[in-house]
Design a protein around this motif. Structure first.
Motif, mmCIF file in Angstrom:
data_model
loop_
_atom_site.group_PDB
_atom_site.id
_atom_site.type_symbol
_atom_site.label_atom_id
_atom_site.label_comp_id
_atom_site.label_asym_id
_atom_site.label_seq_id
_atom_site.Cartn_x
_atom_site.Cartn_y
_atom_site.Cartn_z
ATOM 1 N N ASP A 23 0.876 -1.180 0.000
ATOM 2 C CA ASP A 23 0.000 0.000 0.000
ATOM 3 C C ASP A 23 0.908 1.222 0.000
ATOM 4 O O ASP A 23 1.376 1.678 1.051
ATOM 5 C CB ASP A 23 -0.894 -0.025 1.236
ATOM 6 N N ASP A 36 -2.765 -5.792 -15.549
ATOM 7 C CA ASP A 36 -3.722 -4.695 -15.596
ATOM 8 C C ASP A 36 -3.221 -3.538 -14.744
ATOM 9 O O ASP A 36 -2.356 -3.698 -13.880
ATOM 10 C CB ASP A 36 -5.102 -5.146 -15.078
ATOM 11 N N ASP A 37 -3.814 -2.344 -14.971
ATOM 12 C CA ASP A 37 -3.501 -1.197 -14.144
ATOM 13 C C ASP A 37 -4.026 -1.415 -12.727
ATOM 14 O O ASP A 37 -5.037 -2.101 -12.516
ATOM 15 C CB ASP A 37 -4.133 0.077 -14.718
ATOM 16 N N LEU A 38 -3.338 -0.846 -11.748
ATOM 17 C CA LEU A 38 -3.737 -0.960 -10.352
ATOM 18 C C LEU A 38 -4.520 0.285 -9.961
ATOM 19 O O LEU A 38 -4.099 1.410 -10.235
ATOM 20 C CB LEU A 38 -2.498 -1.117 -9.470
ATOM 21 N N ASP A 39 -5.659 0.102 -9.322
ATOM 22 C CA ASP A 39 -6.552 1.209 -8.995
ATOM 23 C C ASP A 39 -5.881 2.211 -8.058
ATOM 24 O O ASP A 39 -5.120 1.845 -7.158
ATOM 25 C CB ASP A 39 -7.830 0.675 -8.326
ATOM 26 N N GLY A 40 -6.198 3.481 -8.278
ATOM 27 C CA GLY A 40 -5.745 4.544 -7.394
ATOM 28 C C GLY A 40 -4.303 4.958 -7.576
ATOM 29 O O GLY A 40 -3.779 5.738 -6.777
ATOM 30 N N HIS A 62 0.339 5.437 -13.423
ATOM 31 C CA HIS A 62 1.188 4.407 -14.032
ATOM 32 C C HIS A 62 2.075 5.031 -15.110
ATOM 33 O O HIS A 62 1.581 5.699 -16.020
ATOM 34 C CB HIS A 62 0.332 3.309 -14.676
ATOM 35 N N ALA A 103 -2.205 8.541 -6.740
ATOM 36 C CA ALA A 103 -2.723 9.581 -7.630
ATOM 37 C C ALA A 103 -2.616 10.974 -7.025
ATOM 38 O O ALA A 103 -2.453 11.959 -7.745
ATOM 39 C CB ALA A 103 -4.176 9.263 -7.986
#
Length: 296
Positions: A133, A148-152, A155, A272
């Motif tokens: 985290d 896949d892209d990781l949320d939050g 990238h 982000a």
């Protein structure tokens, strides 16, 4: 004292685990830290740390303030580092979480060169394949390999890695090699993980085809599995950056080379809401330059 200094004091108290230790870190009297902490609680109208003779515990409100204040203090320190030393070398802390095997087998030269170029950056590198985290564990950046892209997270691409199947020439001579995917479960398969029933995915005419099997060997260490395959213990599935040298040396050979597997993207990621400072930008630039060979 300004708000940032009060928040820096509070963060130091929490990080130190007590007022006395925080006073030593800050170089001020214990009574001054205690007084400023009480003033901070008065300002916000809530208890931040439960301080009793045998109790010292950060309250729920204090934990929330700590998380937010840590970011504000870090931003303030970054501003000082970026502008007070703009004409000098980069300096300050930089904490990075790196995918273990990729970092150890491919990124080491890039990281060593970066550290030599910026000796006043205090780098902490954690090599771990778990999805840390980044925000709550206070990492500045992460290097991740995922389909896949990781949320939050923001990238930034570094490249692409492809997996393949490999075995030693000795294994091929003794056991033969599979000719089709359906032949795979008949062989000794060495699996990265700990599954009793493992699953490898392949691409066939744009669709995913899975092969399930009982591993002959499970391990969470890629180099160990590569060595096991080199000793003729079975067939491995590993990414190209891990087997490149062994392939060049003829230690392992491709198996079912015509079978395609899903690509995995290698990315630098960060929360982000995180502001990029000059240290982070310098490392991102170095990583992208070091990984140009992986860009397709």
């Amino acid at each position: 004292m300004g708000q940032i200094e009060d928040l820096r004091m509070f963060v130091t108290v929490v990080d130190s685990g007590g007022i006395a230790r925080a006073a030593d870190v800050l170089g001020i009297a214990k009574s001054a830290v205690s007084r400023r902490l009480s003033q901070l609680e008065d300002r916000y109208g809530m208890r931040l740390i439960d301080r009793q003779p045998r109790t010292w515990e950060v309250t729920t409100a204090g934990q929330e303030l700590y998380q937010r204040a840590s970011l504000m203090v870090a931003d303030a320190e970054d501003l000082d580092a970026d502008f007070m030393h703009a004409a000098h070398s980069l300096r300050g802390p930089l904490r990075v979480s790196v995918a273990r095997e990729f970092g150890l087998s491919f990124l080491k030269p890039t990281l060593f060169a970066f550290l030599k170029a910026h000796p006043q950056i205090d780098m902490t590198l954690d090599f771990d394949d778990r999805m840390a985290d980044l925000e709550n564990e206070n990492y500045d950046l992460g290097v991740r390999i995922a389909s896949d892209d990781l949320d939050g997270l923001v990238h930034l691409p570094l490249g692409v890695t492809r997996h393949g199947l490999f075995a030693s020439p000795g294994y091929a001579a003794e056991h033969g090699l599979p000719e089709t995917l359906s032949d795979l479960p008949k062989h000794a398969l060495l699996h990265y993980g700990s599954a009793r029933r493992a699953r490898w995915e392949f691409l066939r005419e744009g669709k995913t085809q899975a092969v399930t099997f009982q591993p002959a060997l499970n391990s969470n260490n890629g180099p160990f599995l590569l060595d096991a395959a080199a000793q003729g213990l079975g067939i491995i599935k590993l990414p190209d950056f891990m087997v490149a040298e062994a392939r060049r040396a003829g230690v392992v050979i491709p198996v079912l080379a015509q079978s395609e597997m899903p690509d995995f993207r290698i990315q630098v990621v960060y929360p982000a809401g995180r502001r990029i400072n000059k240290r982070m930008r310098a490392l991102i630039d170095a990583l992208q330059a070091g990984c140009r060979v992986l860009v397709t």
